[in-house]
Write an enzyme that holds these catalytic residues in place. Structure first.
Site, PDB file in Angstrom:
ATOM      1  N   HIS A 186      -2.334 -21.442  -5.518  1.00  0.00           N
ATOM      2  CA  HIS A 186      -3.057 -22.364  -5.072  1.00  0.00           C
ATOM      3  C   HIS A 186      -3.512 -21.960  -3.551  1.00  0.00           C
ATOM      4  O   HIS A 186      -4.757 -22.546  -3.215  1.00  0.00           O
ATOM      5  CB  HIS A 186      -2.110 -23.726  -4.923  1.00  0.00           C
ATOM      6  CG  HIS A 186      -2.125 -24.314  -6.081  1.00  0.00           C
ATOM      7  ND1 HIS A 186      -0.933 -25.215  -6.537  1.00  0.00           N
ATOM      8  CD2 HIS A 186      -2.881 -24.648  -7.004  1.00  0.00           C
ATOM      9  CE1 HIS A 186      -1.225 -25.794  -7.852  1.00  0.00           C
ATOM     10  NE2 HIS A 186      -2.546 -25.337  -8.113  1.00  0.00           N
ATOM     11  N   ARG A 288     -14.084 -29.264 -12.252  1.00  0.00           N
ATOM     12  CA  ARG A 288     -12.571 -29.752 -12.634  1.00  0.00           C
ATOM     13  C   ARG A 288     -12.564 -31.111 -12.632  1.00  0.00           C
ATOM     14  O   ARG A 288     -12.606 -31.775 -11.418  1.00  0.00           O
ATOM     15  CB  ARG A 288     -11.641 -29.024 -11.804  1.00  0.00           C
ATOM     16  CG  ARG A 288     -11.622 -27.474 -11.730  1.00  0.00           C
ATOM     17  CD  ARG A 288     -10.598 -26.800 -10.757  1.00  0.00           C
ATOM     18  NE  ARG A 288     -10.846 -25.394 -10.893  1.00  0.00           N
ATOM     19  CZ  ARG A 288     -11.035 -24.591  -9.933  1.00  0.00           C
ATOM     20  NH1 ARG A 288     -11.861 -25.370  -8.915  1.00  0.00           N
ATOM     21  NH2 ARG A 288     -11.225 -23.489 -10.039  1.00  0.00           N
ATOM     22  N   ARG A 325     -15.806 -29.431 -17.129  1.00  0.00           N
ATOM     23  CA  ARG A 325     -14.580 -29.134 -17.771  1.00  0.00           C
ATOM     24  C   ARG A 325     -14.040 -30.512 -17.878  1.00  0.00           C
ATOM     25  O   ARG A 325     -13.472 -31.196 -17.264  1.00  0.00           O
ATOM     26  CB  ARG A 325     -13.644 -28.205 -17.370  1.00  0.00           C
ATOM     27  CG  ARG A 325     -12.627 -27.802 -18.250  1.00  0.00           C
ATOM     28  CD  ARG A 325     -11.519 -26.674 -17.683  1.00  0.00           C
ATOM     29  NE  ARG A 325     -10.842 -27.432 -16.450  1.00  0.00           N
ATOM     30  CZ  ARG A 325     -10.218 -26.633 -15.770  1.00  0.00           C
ATOM     31  NH1 ARG A 325      -9.947 -25.335 -15.786  1.00  0.00           N
ATOM     32  NH2 ARG A 325      -9.448 -27.249 -14.451  1.00  0.00           N
ATOM     33  N   GLU A 415      -9.985 -18.584 -22.797  1.00  0.00           N
ATOM     34  CA  GLU A 415      -8.841 -18.374 -21.855  1.00  0.00           C
ATOM     35  C   GLU A 415      -7.647 -17.732 -22.598  1.00  0.00           C
ATOM     36  O   GLU A 415      -6.873 -17.470 -21.738  1.00  0.00           O
ATOM     37  CB  GLU A 415      -8.449 -19.688 -21.165  1.00  0.00           C
ATOM     38  CG  GLU A 415      -9.472 -20.477 -20.388  1.00  0.00           C
ATOM     39  CD  GLU A 415      -9.267 -22.013 -20.039  1.00  0.00           C
ATOM     40  OE1 GLU A 415      -8.789 -22.017 -19.106  1.00  0.00           O
ATOM     41  OE2 GLU A 415      -9.133 -22.634 -21.087  1.00  0.00           O
ATOM     42  N   ASN A 438      -8.704 -16.278 -14.960  1.00  0.00           N
ATOM     43  CA  ASN A 438      -7.663 -16.347 -14.429  1.00  0.00           C
ATOM     44  C   ASN A 438      -6.448 -16.653 -15.377  1.00  0.00           C
ATOM     45  O   ASN A 438      -5.533 -15.956 -15.913  1.00  0.00           O
ATOM     46  CB  ASN A 438      -7.151 -17.822 -13.459  1.00  0.00           C
ATOM     47  CG  ASN A 438      -8.499 -17.499 -12.322  1.00  0.00           C
ATOM     48  OD1 ASN A 438      -8.847 -16.609 -12.070  1.00  0.00           O
ATOM     49  ND2 ASN A 438      -8.710 -18.738 -11.762  1.00  0.00           N
ATOM     50  N   ASP A 439      -6.613 -17.515 -16.395  1.00  0.00           N
ATOM     51  CA  ASP A 439      -5.724 -17.571 -17.544  1.00  0.00           C
ATOM     52  C   ASP A 439      -5.924 -16.646 -18.540  1.00  0.00           C
ATOM     53  O   ASP A 439      -4.719 -16.174 -19.211  1.00  0.00           O
ATOM     54  CB  ASP A 439      -5.986 -19.050 -18.412  1.00  0.00           C
ATOM     55  CG  ASP A 439      -5.128 -20.175 -17.684  1.00  0.00           C
ATOM     56  OD1 ASP A 439      -4.031 -19.990 -17.202  1.00  0.00           O
ATOM     57  OD2 ASP A 439      -5.704 -21.475 -17.649  1.00  0.00           O
ATOM     58  N   ARG A 449       0.239 -16.059 -13.422  1.00  0.00           N
ATOM     59  CA  ARG A 449      -0.610 -16.019 -12.566  1.00  0.00           C
ATOM     60  C   ARG A 449      -0.187 -16.355 -11.129  1.00  0.00           C
ATOM     61  O   ARG A 449      -0.886 -16.007 -10.066  1.00  0.00           O
ATOM     62  CB  ARG A 449      -1.970 -16.905 -12.756  1.00  0.00           C
ATOM     63  CG  ARG A 449      -1.593 -18.285 -13.152  1.00  0.00           C
ATOM     64  CD  ARG A 449      -2.626 -18.956 -13.650  1.00  0.00           C
ATOM     65  NE  ARG A 449      -3.776 -19.469 -12.605  1.00  0.00           N
ATOM     66  CZ  ARG A 449      -4.645 -20.347 -12.772  1.00  0.00           C
ATOM     67  NH1 ARG A 449      -4.944 -20.611 -14.100  1.00  0.00           N
ATOM     68  NH2 ARG A 449      -5.407 -20.964 -11.777  1.00  0.00           N
ATOM     69  N   CYS A 486     -16.182 -18.380 -14.897  1.00  0.00           N
ATOM     70  CA  CYS A 486     -15.894 -19.266 -13.804  1.00  0.00           C
ATOM     71  C   CYS A 486     -14.320 -19.010 -13.376  1.00  0.00           C
ATOM     72  O   CYS A 486     -13.913 -19.812 -12.565  1.00  0.00           O
ATOM     73  CB  CYS A 486     -15.884 -20.725 -14.499  1.00  0.00           C
ATOM     74  SG  CYS A 486     -14.666 -21.369 -15.778  1.00  0.00           S
TER      75      CYS A 486
END
Length: 556
Positions: A186, A288, A325, A415, A438-439, A449, A486
């Site tokens: 984060h 998001r 999304r 993902e 990321n995922d 992560r 993304c």
């Protein structure tokens, strides 16, 4: 004597200044047995402190806006968790003080998360921050936070809580360095949103002496300790050159020979739109929507409320592309009214599309709200589902979109490895793919992560990850459909060239990274990008992949 340390660069730019350490507090409350008559008083103290911390986190989120708001509201939900309140009350009833009950209850919850395979370890840092803030309030000691200073400095910490990162005063905090964390934590994401140079996962960071001069390069991950005047000038020169390159690169994203690569923005809500427009984003590649649901209490927001917020974003990009999304609940974004509380491994459980298919009324309401928001607007709306694993998932989502009367392109996020490997099958049901790197890295390498010790597995330069990106992009190309990225990988200018060379058709990132990516793409031909991509995939490690691509693109 000058030494150079290397961590993981997560936010571009160069910062040179003196070290100031994050202010901490001793938050181990004493063990004390209270008499029965004090129980009601201690319960009320605990309740007030928990609510005060939750309210403070929400207020900080409102001030910060965007992605930070969603993160901080999720933390506020932790402080207001009814199960936490019940456990605290139970501990007080058997003789604990309010501060000891809160401390022990949150520590127990922390242990449960760690015992779940550490897939939620990144949220443990958020949980620790909530615990520290509540206990500090009850003990009457200063809240952990950014040090006071009358001149700019480089902030150093073991880790930074989102509540602190979100409201950093960028006129004083030149950059920050942490010993823990990863490129998709984060704090790293918020640093990019703020445009603050940052390096994470730097071993020995907390041992840097207060007042030591350091030079932080958020692009390379290098931290120079006690740099010489010559080194400081060299780094300042690099920073000036980068700034000049950014100023000269304008217009749509494209390689030097005119191959278009649209550059889009990742946003968390209307508050992020201004920064995206200022950076020259050609649209939104990842909107998001979780912030609306995190702010909705114990039920999903109404169709009317959702439509009003979505329309604010859609109106900002006339004739532009906006990719939304749908709600990605579960794992690190639990919602009490949707996600189960007792999953042994939430990251591998009911999350994303799986959650929505189990609650079709929530998905239907969101899709109708999106349709309502786009009505009459000259915008290219695209809607995608998170955590699509196979063709059946993609078909279920596309059917839901059609049943809701949504006039938009339907897409799937890639993902998990199964979606990349079977991308062509999935594309029989949807019109585009969007890779959430990321995922995808997390599930490919079985590496959380958020855990700093596993940062190397989260490196988007990992050749295995590039292979999966190439597989999905090739499938989309064969079907004549788009395949964007993304994830945070898109914000690395060098990697952006490699992604274009792999066949990725658009790149979406935090607004602050767009000028850097645009400038770098404009320096290279598509043929160079393709050669760099091939060289990176042929490498045996992330470091070698980066070096190989760099060699190709620099003409060595």
């Amino acid at each position: 004597m000058e030494t150079t340390l290397r961590g993981v660069g997560v936010s571009h730019g160069v910062a040179i200044g003196e070290v100031r350490h994050m202010r901490t507090a001793e938050l181990e409350p004493p063990t004390e047995q209270i008499p029965r008559e004090r129980v009601p008083h201690e319960r009320e103290r605990a309740r007030q402190a928990m609510e005060a911390v939750a309210a403070d986190l929400v207020a900080r989120g409102n001030l910060a806006g965007g992605e930070a708001q969603a993160v901080l509201e999720a933390q506020a939900m932790m402080a207001r968790d009814p199960e936490l309140s019940a456990d605290v009350e139970r501990r007080i009833a058997v003789g604990s003080t309010a501060e000891r009950a809160v401390h022990d209850s949150l520590c127990a919850y922390r242990a449960l998360l760690a015992g779940a395979g550490e897939y939620l370890a990144g949220r443990v840092a958020d949980l620790d921050d909530v615990r520290n803030r509540i206990v500090a309030r009850l003990l009457g000691v200063p809240m952990p936070g950014v040090p006071d200073s009358d001149r700019p400095f480089v902030l150093v910490a073991r880790d930074l809580a989102p509540a602190d990162t979100a409201l950093l005063d960028t006129s004083l905090v030149l950059g920050f360095v942490t010993e823990e964390g990863g490129p998709t934590s984060h704090s790293a994401i918020l640093a990019r949103a703020l445009g603050v140079p940052a390096v994470v996962a730097l071993e020995g960071a907390v041992e840097l002496a207060e007042g030591t001069v350091v030079a932080v390069d958020g692009s390379t991950g290098e931290v120079s300790v006690d740099p010489s005047p010559e080194q400081q000038e060299r780094l300042a020169g690099i920073a000036r050159e980068r700034k000049a390159a950014l100023a000269s690169a304008v217009g749509p994203g494209a390689t030097s020979d005119g191959h278009k690569v649209p550059l889009l923005a990742n946003i968390g809500g209307p508050a992020d739109v201004a920064a995206a427009l200022e950076a020259g984003a050609e649209g939104v590649g990842l909107f998001r929507t979780e912030f609306l649901f995190l702010d909705g209490g114990r039920k999903a927001p109404s169709e009317k409320k959702q439509a009003e917020v979505y329309r604010q974003v859609l109106e900002a990009f006339p004739e532009g592309r906006v990719v939304v999304r749908v709600l990605d609940a579960g794992a690190d974004k639990p919602l009490g009214f949707l996600t189960p509380a007792d999953e042994p491994n939430p990251a591998l459980g009911v999350r994303g599309l799986r959650t929505l298919l189990g609650h079709p009324e929530v998905l239907r309401t969101q899709l109708r709200a999106l349709s309502r928001a786009a009505d009459g607007l000259p915008v290219y709306l695209e809607v995608m589902a998170p955590m699509v694993a196979d063709r059946a998932d993609a078909r279920a989502f596309a059917d839901a979109c059609r049943e809701a009367g949504l006039r938009a392109k339907f897409g799937a996020m890639v993902e998990v490895p199964s979606a990349a490997l079977r991308a062509r099958s999935i594309l029989q049901e949807v019109e585009f793919l969007s890779l959430g790197t990321n995922d995808l890295a997390q599930y490919t390498f079985a590496a959380d992560r958020q855990v700093g010790a596993l940062a190397r597995y989260q490196d988007p330069w990992q050749p295995a990850l590039l292979d999966l990106v190439a597989t999905a992009a090739e499938a989309a190309g064969a079907e004549g459909k788009g395949c964007g990225v993304c994830g945070e990988a898109a914000s690395d200018p060098l990697l952006a060239c490699v992604l274009a060379g792999l066949g990725v058709t658009s790149l979406s990132m935090g607004a602050a990274a767009i000028p850097y990516v645009r400038a770098t793409l404009a320096k290279h031909t598509m043929a160079q990008c393709e050669r760099a991509a091939a060289a990176a995939r042929a490498s045996e490690s992330a470091d070698r992949a980066r070096a190989a691509a760099q060699s190709v693109l620099s003409g060595e």
